[in-house]
Design an enzyme around this catalytic site. Sequence first.
Site, PDB file in Angstrom:
ATOM      1  N   GLN A 173       2.721 -11.377  10.044  1.00  0.00           N
ATOM      2  CA  GLN A 173       3.141 -10.067   9.553  1.00  0.00           C
ATOM      3  C   GLN A 173       2.045  -9.022   9.643  1.00  0.00           C
ATOM      4  O   GLN A 173       2.325  -7.819   9.630  1.00  0.00           O
ATOM      5  CB  GLN A 173       3.677 -10.152   8.114  1.00  0.00           C
ATOM      6  CG  GLN A 173       2.678 -10.566   7.049  1.00  0.00           C
ATOM      7  CD  GLN A 173       2.509  -9.521   5.964  1.00  0.00           C
ATOM      8  OE1 GLN A 173       1.810  -8.535   6.175  1.00  0.00           O
ATOM      9  NE2 GLN A 173       3.116  -9.736   4.814  1.00  0.00           N
ATOM     10  N   GLN A 213       0.821  -1.203   0.000  1.00  0.00           N
ATOM     11  CA  GLN A 213       0.000   0.000   0.000  1.00  0.00           C
ATOM     12  C   GLN A 213       0.857   1.255   0.000  1.00  0.00           C
ATOM     13  O   GLN A 213       1.904   1.315   0.634  1.00  0.00           O
ATOM     14  CB  GLN A 213      -0.921   0.000   1.217  1.00  0.00           C
ATOM     15  CG  GLN A 213      -2.074  -0.965   1.080  1.00  0.00           C
ATOM     16  CD  GLN A 213      -3.070  -0.877   2.227  1.00  0.00           C
ATOM     17  OE1 GLN A 213      -3.281  -1.831   2.957  1.00  0.00           O
ATOM     18  NE2 GLN A 213      -3.686   0.274   2.378  1.00  0.00           N
ATOM     19  N   SER A 254       4.832  -5.998   2.769  1.00  0.00           N
ATOM     20  CA  SER A 254       3.495  -6.081   3.385  1.00  0.00           C
ATOM     21  C   SER A 254       2.533  -6.826   2.454  1.00  0.00           C
ATOM     22  O   SER A 254       2.705  -8.006   2.197  1.00  0.00           O
ATOM     23  CB  SER A 254       2.998  -4.674   3.733  1.00  0.00           C
ATOM     24  OG  SER A 254       1.805  -4.726   4.472  1.00  0.00           O
ATOM     25  N   LEU A 255       1.521  -6.135   1.932  1.00  0.00           N
ATOM     26  CA  LEU A 255       0.579  -6.755   0.998  1.00  0.00           C
ATOM     27  C   LEU A 255       1.312  -7.428  -0.162  1.00  0.00           C
ATOM     28  O   LEU A 255       0.895  -8.489  -0.659  1.00  0.00           O
ATOM     29  CB  LEU A 255      -0.376  -5.674   0.484  1.00  0.00           C
ATOM     30  CG  LEU A 255      -1.436  -5.986  -0.576  1.00  0.00           C
ATOM     31  CD1 LEU A 255      -0.897  -5.960  -1.987  1.00  0.00           C
ATOM     32  CD2 LEU A 255      -2.150  -7.303  -0.315  1.00  0.00           C
ATOM     33  N   ARG A 300      -8.498  -9.242   4.401  1.00  0.00           N
ATOM     34  CA  ARG A 300      -7.396  -8.670   5.186  1.00  0.00           C
ATOM     35  C   ARG A 300      -7.532  -7.152   5.285  1.00  0.00           C
ATOM     36  O   ARG A 300      -7.387  -6.568   6.357  1.00  0.00           O
ATOM     37  CB  ARG A 300      -6.063  -9.046   4.534  1.00  0.00           C
ATOM     38  CG  ARG A 300      -4.808  -8.511   5.229  1.00  0.00           C
ATOM     39  CD  ARG A 300      -3.582  -8.988   4.451  1.00  0.00           C
ATOM     40  NE  ARG A 300      -2.300  -8.599   5.045  1.00  0.00           N
ATOM     41  CZ  ARG A 300      -1.611  -7.527   4.719  1.00  0.00           C
ATOM     42  NH1 ARG A 300      -2.093  -6.688   3.797  1.00  0.00           N
ATOM     43  NH2 ARG A 300      -0.450  -7.263   5.292  1.00  0.00           N
ATOM     44  N   HIS A 315       0.399  -3.027  10.923  1.00  0.00           N
ATOM     45  CA  HIS A 315       1.556  -3.793  11.414  1.00  0.00           C
ATOM     46  C   HIS A 315       1.902  -3.528  12.879  1.00  0.00           C
ATOM     47  O   HIS A 315       2.910  -4.032  13.369  1.00  0.00           O
ATOM     48  CB  HIS A 315       2.785  -3.583  10.519  1.00  0.00           C
ATOM     49  CG  HIS A 315       2.578  -4.102   9.135  1.00  0.00           C
ATOM     50  ND1 HIS A 315       2.510  -5.455   8.862  1.00  0.00           N
ATOM     51  CD2 HIS A 315       2.374  -3.458   7.959  1.00  0.00           C
ATOM     52  CE1 HIS A 315       2.291  -5.615   7.562  1.00  0.00           C
ATOM     53  NE2 HIS A 315       2.198  -4.428   7.002  1.00  0.00           N
TER      54      HIS A 315
END
Length: 327
Positions: free
Chosen positions: A259, A20, A101-102, A126, A210
């Site tokens: 994560q 993102q 991340s994503l 998510r 996170h």
Amino acid sequence: MGAAEPTSSPPPFALLFPGQGSQSVGMLAAAAATDTVVRETFDEASGVLGEDLWQLSAEGPAERLQLTANTQPVLLAAGVALWRSWCAAGGAAPQLMAGHSLGEFTALVCAGSLDFADALRVVRLRGTAMQEAVPVGEGAMAAVMGLDDARVEELCAAASQADCVAAVNYNAPGQVVIAGHLAAVDRAVALCRQASARRTVSLPVSAPFHSSLMRPAAERLREALAPLAIAVPAVPVVHNIDAECHSSPDQIRTALISQTASPVLWSRSVSRIAATGVNIFLECGPGRVLCGLLKRILGATEYRAFSLEEPAQRDAALRHLSGGVAA
């Protein structure tokens, strides 16, 4: 495609998939204009989720695209589309993959570990779960530049008090993102400025991603991932949680769950890749955010970086890996 034929044994390289923050209205327009697989991939993703992801990506509005539950499947589709475009152009498989991340979900799809349709549904959930874990306005994130990791951690601990704030994205040496309760983040930012941080920037996000406040989202993700088939990746994927590669489906599932509410060890992940001898990096997603972090992470190490979003950059990468001269 205007590229040289790849050799049978290109030099080692890695694919990096952004998360993102890399999205923008109109992204992948040039890639879609030159390669039908881009729109075909978005059409496939739209069929899975029952909405037109390409229209959202191409036309916005930006406010809707930036909703976490929308951003995550759109970025997943974008990364997979560019990977397929790379393969269709004759691009070889990399030695390693990693995603921020994503982007870790995108890497696992492209590595053959996660089914594309399954991943789309999971990242939609998510995104929703991460947004719902903390009411809007109660959480925040900020980037801190110019302080070392240990100092940022120390100042976050001092600012926490009864709230939560912690370092959550170790993006590069001297560039750390913190997240937590709004008041605690504000206190930590003030302390970082007093400690002579070169710059601090409040991030325009709707939740403290996170951080430990994301644990409810991690539990929802655990339930969603439990029934899914996860295969051994055809290409090793370096995970955010520990900067290691995992081949066991159970380890991969655990890494994805963890994560969500744990720091992204991006700097360590890239260093781990470079330690294997890889010095060519291809960013497989919109923008050049990850390419931009390489200089800070790798320092004086010589490397080449290409963004696959632009057809000219993709073709330059193909030429470079085939022994030609990159444009």
